[in-house]
Motif scaffolding. Structure first.
Motif, short mmCIF file in Angstrom:
data_model
loop_
_atom_site.label_atom_id
_atom_site.label_comp_id
_atom_site.label_asym_id
_atom_site.label_seq_id
_atom_site.Cartn_x
_atom_site.Cartn_y
_atom_site.Cartn_z
N PRO A 49 0.81 -1.23 0.00
CA PRO A 49 0.00 0.00 0.00
C PRO A 49 0.84 1.27 0.00
O PRO A 49 0.45 2.27 -0.61
CB PRO A 49 -0.82 -0.12 1.30
N LEU A 50 1.98 1.24 0.68
CA LEU A 50 2.84 2.42 0.72
C LEU A 50 3.41 2.70 -0.66
O LEU A 50 3.45 3.86 -1.11
CB LEU A 50 3.97 2.21 1.73
N PHE A 51 3.88 1.65 -1.34
CA PHE A 51 4.39 1.84 -2.70
C PHE A 51 3.28 2.32 -3.63
O PHE A 51 3.51 3.18 -4.49
CB PHE A 51 4.97 0.52 -3.22
N ALA A 52 2.08 1.77 -3.46
CA ALA A 52 0.95 2.18 -4.31
C ALA A 52 0.63 3.65 -4.12
O ALA A 52 0.34 4.36 -5.09
CB ALA A 52 -0.27 1.32 -3.99
N ALA A 53 0.67 4.13 -2.87
CA ALA A 53 0.39 5.54 -2.60
C ALA A 53 1.44 6.43 -3.26
O ALA A 53 1.11 7.44 -3.89
CB ALA A 53 0.37 5.79 -1.09
N LEU A 54 2.70 6.06 -3.14
CA LEU A 54 3.79 6.84 -3.73
C LEU A 54 3.71 6.84 -5.26
O LEU A 54 3.78 7.90 -5.90
CB LEU A 54 5.14 6.26 -3.28
N PHE A 55 3.57 5.66 -5.84
CA PHE A 55 3.58 5.53 -7.29
C PHE A 55 2.40 6.25 -7.93
O PHE A 55 2.57 7.01 -8.90
CB PHE A 55 3.58 4.05 -7.68
N SER A 56 1.20 6.03 -7.40
CA SER A 56 0.02 6.64 -8.00
C SER A 56 0.04 8.15 -7.86
O SER A 56 -0.35 8.88 -8.79
CB SER A 56 -1.26 6.06 -7.37
N SER A 57 0.52 8.65 -6.72
CA SER A 57 0.62 10.09 -6.54
C SER A 57 1.61 10.70 -7.52
O SER A 57 1.34 11.75 -8.14
CB SER A 57 1.04 10.42 -5.10
N ALA A 58 2.77 10.07 -7.67
CA ALA A 58 3.80 10.59 -8.57
C ALA A 58 3.33 10.59 -10.01
O ALA A 58 3.53 11.58 -10.75
CB ALA A 58 5.08 9.78 -8.42
N VAL A 59 2.72 9.50 -10.45
CA VAL A 59 2.25 9.40 -11.84
C VAL A 59 1.18 10.44 -12.13
O VAL A 59 1.22 11.13 -13.15
CB VAL A 59 1.74 7.98 -12.13
N SER A 118 1.15 6.25 4.38
CA SER A 118 0.56 6.36 3.04
C SER A 118 0.38 7.83 2.67
O SER A 118 0.63 8.24 1.54
CB SER A 118 -0.79 5.63 2.99
N THR A 119 -0.06 8.63 3.65
CA THR A 119 -0.21 10.07 3.42
C THR A 119 1.15 10.71 3.14
O THR A 119 1.29 11.53 2.22
CB THR A 119 -0.85 10.75 4.64
N ALA A 120 2.16 10.35 3.93
CA ALA A 120 3.50 10.90 3.75
C ALA A 120 4.05 10.59 2.38
O ALA A 120 4.63 11.45 1.70
CB ALA A 120 4.43 10.37 4.85
N LEU A 121 3.90 9.35 1.92
CA LEU A 121 4.45 8.95 0.63
C LEU A 121 3.65 9.53 -0.53
O LEU A 121 4.21 9.79 -1.60
CB LEU A 121 4.52 7.43 0.54
#
Length: 367
Positions: A12-22, A209-212
């Protein structure tokens, strides 16, 4: 297929980071169909129009992370004993989520076409009411060896004022490249550490998740910024931070003061600036450039140097909060908080001194 508790927590942490960046990259590009531009005004530190839709990417990243967590059963009892606490805590999260959605909706409308102060404030109060109805109002104040229980509705009133102010001050402080996004990364990161040490992995997951999600946005917002988070991001993050701090206190994860200390660079700057403007008889609802971070930029520090110094202050504040928490019911809590009050006073005096020095050369106007 058993992915194991470690991967199921990290996914979930990677998903939050990746989706936000994209999504941030898309919204910052000229290909985005949604174009809401932030045009420079008397409050701004930028000089050309910049997209202000990055908040949508942050919130989407957080939402994706939480959905992935649910799908992978991170938020139900699992391999670790502490996971049993997550399912018990998750229903309480629905109240802050409901309030955050209200704030996000009114903020997005404000970003699009502008919303008056009264309806915006009314929604902030309503969103705060949702959190308080969920039972997250403070019942007292714990300062280590000192503490007291508040009488009557005092805790509810204070909690309501805290939530409304956090919602607005975060927006006030979103006026410099990389500032609000970096503070979100550091601030929610520390809240997650505090929750993790208290055995609340579900709370830590939400915070991280919020931080990432903030980190994914920050990659395109760090000076020079290609995109801003807008009111949609800033107001909602401020509300979210306040709600998570109250939630932690209500569940006994860590004391209220610890969360406030983490975000104290924002809280102190915004509060002191508001009081200064009130005492000066200024119209506090009008745009301005008198926050301390804005004054540092005008002193010639520039966005990058100023934001890095602000990061350092927040890291120091969060680290000292971590130390004080580890000391438990210690007599050092109140002295530690008073020390930070002294630090902020000294920093404010130093900014004023730099302004006076440069004003003598005619290179800066004292605000």
């Amino acid at each position: 297929m058993n992915l194991g508790p470690g991967l199921s927590f990290l996914a979930p942490l990677f998903a939050a980071l990746f989706s936000s960046a994209v999504l941030t990259a898309y919204l910052a590009s000229g290909r985005a169909r949604l174009r809401i531009l932030d045009h420079p005004n008397e409050r701004s530190l930028h000089h050309t129009p910049v997209p202000r839709t990055g908040g949508l990417a942050i919130l989407a990243g957080l939402a994706v992370g939480m959905v992935v967590a649910l799908v992978m059963d991170v938020l139900v009892p699992g391999a670790r004993g502490q996971d049993a606490l997550i399912r018990e805590a998750f229903p309480e999260l629905l109240w802050p989520l409901g309030g955050a959605i209200l704030v996000a909706l009114i903020s997005f409308a404000d970003d699009q076409k502008g919303v008056g102060v009264v309806p915006r404030f009314a929604v902030h109060v309503a969103a705060t009411g949702v959190v308080l109805v969920g039972g997250l109002a403070l019942r007292g104040l714990d300062l280590g060896a000192w503490g007291w229980i508040w009488p009557g509705l005092a805790g509810v009133l204070f909690s309501g004022l805290f939530m409304v102010w956090m919602t607005n001050l975060y927006n006030f402080m979103d006026g410099m490249d990389g500032f609000a996004g970096g503070m979100g990364l550091i601030g929610f990161g520390f809240l997650g550490v505090f929750g993790w040490l208290a055995g609340e992995s579900g709370y830590a997951l939400v915070c991280w998740s919020t931080a990432l999600a903030c980190l994914g946005f920050l990659a395109f917002n760090f000076p020079p910024a290609r995109i801003f988070m807008g009111d949609t991001g800033a107001s909602t993050l401020g509300f979210w931070a306040g709600a998570l701090i109250l939630w932690a206190e209500a569940r006994g994860m860590f004391p209220f003061w610890a969360g406030v200390l983490v975000f104290s660079p924002f809280i102190v700057d915004a509060t002191v600036t508001l009081l200064r403007r009130l005492l000066a008889g200024e119209r506090i609802w009008q745009a301005h450039r008198s926050h301390y971070y804005q004054r540092l930029v005008q002193l010639g520090w520039g966005h990058r140097k100023t934001v890095l110094v602000e990061y350092a202050v927040m890291l120091a504040a969060g680290s000292s909060g971590l130390i004080l928490i580890q000391l438990g019911k210690s007599v050092w809590v109140l002295p530690g908080l008073l020390l930070w009050a002294l630090i902020y006073l000294i920093l404010a005096l130093l900014v004023g001194r730099m302004e006076r020095r440069l004003s003598q050369t005619g290179r800066v106007e004292i605000v």
